[in-house]
Scaffold this active site. Structure first.
Site, PDB file in Angstrom:
ATOM      1  N   ASP A 166     -27.261  -8.035   5.362  1.00  0.00           N
ATOM      2  CA  ASP A 166     -26.192  -8.544   4.508  1.00  0.00           C
ATOM      3  C   ASP A 166     -26.826  -9.243   3.315  1.00  0.00           C
ATOM      4  O   ASP A 166     -27.534 -10.246   3.465  1.00  0.00           O
ATOM      5  CB  ASP A 166     -25.325  -9.526   5.303  1.00  0.00           C
ATOM      6  CG  ASP A 166     -24.140 -10.055   4.512  1.00  0.00           C
ATOM      7  OD1 ASP A 166     -24.105  -9.849   3.279  1.00  0.00           O
ATOM      8  OD2 ASP A 166     -23.259 -10.688   5.115  1.00  0.00           O
ATOM      9  N   MET A 167     -26.577  -8.721   2.110  1.00  0.00           N
ATOM     10  CA  MET A 167     -27.207  -9.276   0.915  1.00  0.00           C
ATOM     11  C   MET A 167     -26.782 -10.710   0.639  1.00  0.00           C
ATOM     12  O   MET A 167     -27.455 -11.431  -0.105  1.00  0.00           O
ATOM     13  CB  MET A 167     -26.885  -8.405  -0.299  1.00  0.00           C
ATOM     14  CG  MET A 167     -25.414  -8.339  -0.652  1.00  0.00           C
ATOM     15  SD  MET A 167     -25.114  -7.179  -2.011  1.00  0.00           S
ATOM     16  CE  MET A 167     -23.310  -7.170  -2.050  1.00  0.00           C
ATOM     17  N   GLY A 212     -27.887  -2.493  -1.666  1.00  0.00           N
ATOM     18  CA  GLY A 212     -26.678  -1.678  -1.685  1.00  0.00           C
ATOM     19  C   GLY A 212     -26.955  -0.288  -2.199  1.00  0.00           C
ATOM     20  O   GLY A 212     -26.082   0.340  -2.813  1.00  0.00           O
ATOM     21  N   HIS A 271     -20.683  -6.036 -10.216  1.00  0.00           N
ATOM     22  CA  HIS A 271     -19.322  -5.934 -10.772  1.00  0.00           C
ATOM     23  C   HIS A 271     -18.264  -5.847  -9.674  1.00  0.00           C
ATOM     24  O   HIS A 271     -17.069  -5.986  -9.958  1.00  0.00           O
ATOM     25  CB  HIS A 271     -19.219  -4.759 -11.748  1.00  0.00           C
ATOM     26  CG  HIS A 271     -19.094  -3.418 -11.103  1.00  0.00           C
ATOM     27  ND1 HIS A 271     -18.377  -2.387 -11.644  1.00  0.00           N
ATOM     28  CD2 HIS A 271     -19.599  -2.925  -9.937  1.00  0.00           C
ATOM     29  CE1 HIS A 271     -18.434  -1.331 -10.875  1.00  0.00           C
ATOM     30  NE2 HIS A 271     -19.178  -1.620  -9.817  1.00  0.00           N
TER      31      HIS A 271
END
Length: 378
Positions: free
Chosen positions: A265-266, A221, A283
């Site tokens: 996509d993680m 990300g 978070h």
């Protein structure tokens, strides 16, 4: 009866009026954010910086800023408010001259930068500007979402219920809007890039030992690669990659081969590496989603080598060294509740997620102000 059942004595008029003033400060607290955004949009921190250490007078600000002549009286009110809020310092050269033993003064009010407003200067060589992050977080869509909080709290979770106040206000998730609204998405990406530039400078300077022995790193990300590029520059031996959403990667180019961009996509797969970096990612997500992401990280470092680890830059509530830092942590937690399904976490919550994902140990270093640097090992 015990003293705990005795009623409190009636408040004095002075106490009631002080309480009313406190409520005014809370009621109109949102104006601090909007005034700060206004100062950034007008370029006030930059204008004061260019005037040097002596600060800027109102007349100098009038000449430097795009404020209509008819609105100039309003600028003095804006500056007075921002000075009272601690964003700028306000003094007049009568006071300064008296302290210096100089009888020649004009009584002109001057405004100087504080430690906070220095972080909003765009051409500061010492530290990356946080103006894009600060202004990017004060937008109508955020405010509209926060106004739906009370309504959202009264609705039971279910298929038809919005996951967040943001979704209730806008009919889509936060990242759904990032993907479909170009202006919103660009603002978000610019804000995150601003934060990455700021944090990277400190991490590379203060936390070099964290990267000792790391030959390859994937920034999950990592946006436009701001942090990965800085790490690659600081550690030329390291191969750095960025895993991002396909729609973002399509518009990015590798920088002289220093950083590779990988679309994916993680939740599904993270490329193997010695170290996986998650800066301000977890978070955003629920505990369940975080465990899924951490499991993908564990698979990646297991495939990357025997000495792999996950490096997390995120908030650990309770690690704050000051009341203001603690309040900042709680404000970010509140923002996560309004905007996303994530939250800021205490160490016990972090520990539980790490164990659920299959990790055996971790180390928390509270060295990044509101955030900590966490190293997690298999």
């Amino acid at each position: 009866m015990g003293s705990e059942n005795q009623s409190m004595p009636p408040a004095t008029s002075a106490e009631l009026l002080q309480a009313q003033a406190e409520l005014w400060c809370h009621t109109y607290g949102y104006l601090k954010s909007t005034a700060l955004r206004c100062a950034i949009k007008l370029g006030i921190p930059n204008a004061i910086s260019r005037c040097g250490g002596g600060g800027a007078s109102l007349s100098e600000l009038h000449a430097a800023l795009p404020v209509a002549p008819s609105k100039r009286p309003c600028l003095s009110r804006l500056m007075r408010f921002l000075a009272a809020s601690g964003i700028f310092e306000e003094d007049d050269d009568t006071t300064a001259a008296a302290q210096a033993g100089d009888d020649h003064s004009t009584g002109v009010v001057r405004y100087r930068l504080t430690a906070a407003s220095r972080l909003l200067v765009d051409d500061n060589d010492d530290v990356a500007s946080l103006s894009p992050f600060t202004a990017g977080c004060v937008v109508p869509s955020y405010f509209m979402a926060s106004l739906r909080l009370a309504e959202w709290l009264q609705i039971e979770d279910g298929v038809a219920a919005a996951e967040t106040p943001f979704m209730m206000a806008h009919g889509t998730s936060f990242f759904g809007m990032v993907g479909r609204d170009a202006e919103f998405g660009d603002g978000f990406n610019e804000a995150m890039g601003s934060d990455s530039r700021f944090v990277t400078g400190i991490v590379v300077r203060e936390c070099r030992e964290v990267f000792t022995g790391v030959r390859s790193l994937v920034d999950v990300g990592g946006g436009d690669g701001t942090m990965a590029k800085a790490i690659a520059d600081a550690f030329p031996h390291m191969r750095c990659s960025v895993l991002e959403r396909p729609q973002l990667v399509d518009g990015l180019q590798a920088d002289d081969g220093k950083v590779e961009f990988v679309a994916g996509d993680m939740m599904e797969f993270i490329p193997p590496a010695d170290a996986i970096l998650l800066k301000f990612i977890l978070h955003d997500w629920s505990d369940e989603d975080c465990v899924t992401i951490l499991k993908r990280c564990k698979e990646a470092i297991s495939a990357g080598g025997p000495k792999g680890k996950v490096i997390i830059i995120d908030t650990v509530i309770g690690s704050a060294v000051s009341k203001q830092t603690f309040e900042a942590q709680l404000l970010m937690d509140f923002a996560m509740m309004v905007l996303l399904t994530g939250k800021e976490r205490e160490e016990e919550q972090w520990s539980r997620m790490f164990m659920d994902a299959g990790f055996t140990r971790y180390k928390i270093s509270p060295i990044l102000g509101t955030r900590s640097l966490i190293e997690v090992y298999p």
